[in-house]
Design an enzyme around this catalytic site. Sequence first.
Site: not given
Ligand code: GRF
Length: 211
Positions: A12, A14, A91, A108, A110
């Site tokens: 989490g 992001n 995911m 999204n 990436h």
């Molecule tokens: C991040 O690198 C994101 O770009 C990818 O999953 C990873 C984990 O993201 N999709 P977060 O720390 O759970 O936001």
Amino acid sequence: MKKLAVFVSGGGTNLQAIIDAVAAQTLTNVEIAAVFSSSRKAYALERAAKARIPSFCYVPKEYENNDLFTEAILEKLKELNIDLIALAGYMVVLSPKIVREFQNRVINIHPSLIPAFCGKGNYGIHVHENALARGVKLAGATTHLIDDGTDTGPIVMQKAIPVLDDDTPETLQKRVMAECEHIILPQTIQLMADERLSVEGHRVRIIDNTR
Ligand code: GRF
């Protein structure tokens, strides 16, 4: 004020970047109305709780089939009057039914410069392992609208950083997250909230609405 749902599966970071941007008012016109998690163990749920954001777990294996999983999510999205969806380390591949219902309203993040290192097998740390193995000199992140594919939707923003000679997959992932992902995801959500994206096929133009 647009109602945003953030979809998560793991740490989490992001989600935290979005929470912090709203708190700092660098992201405006957005209310984080809910966090949807595909895992009951995601640390992102702790981050949501600390920020007093309601969270809902929709775990694929807890549903008899994908249609029931999708219906449950759609029902909650409608109940909460969600306007925008941000997939932040999520995911699970969203069903075409949700993509259609929320056309050009799902973003999204990436952790590569798409079309490099995306699609099957390119997720999480593997993206950075593959980038280092290929010897690229630039890495970075991409925000893109969701279509029916994986990492194939129209690109909204990208941010690049140099790959350092002594980078490991872990150091590169950390820098891409901090210097790219956590910057362009809130910025992209701002553009969507302010309805400043013009999508023509695979091209996205940012409308300058200051005039
Ligand atoms: C991040 O690198 C994101 O770009 C990818 O999953 C990873 C984990 O993201 N999709 P977060 O720390 O759970 O936001």
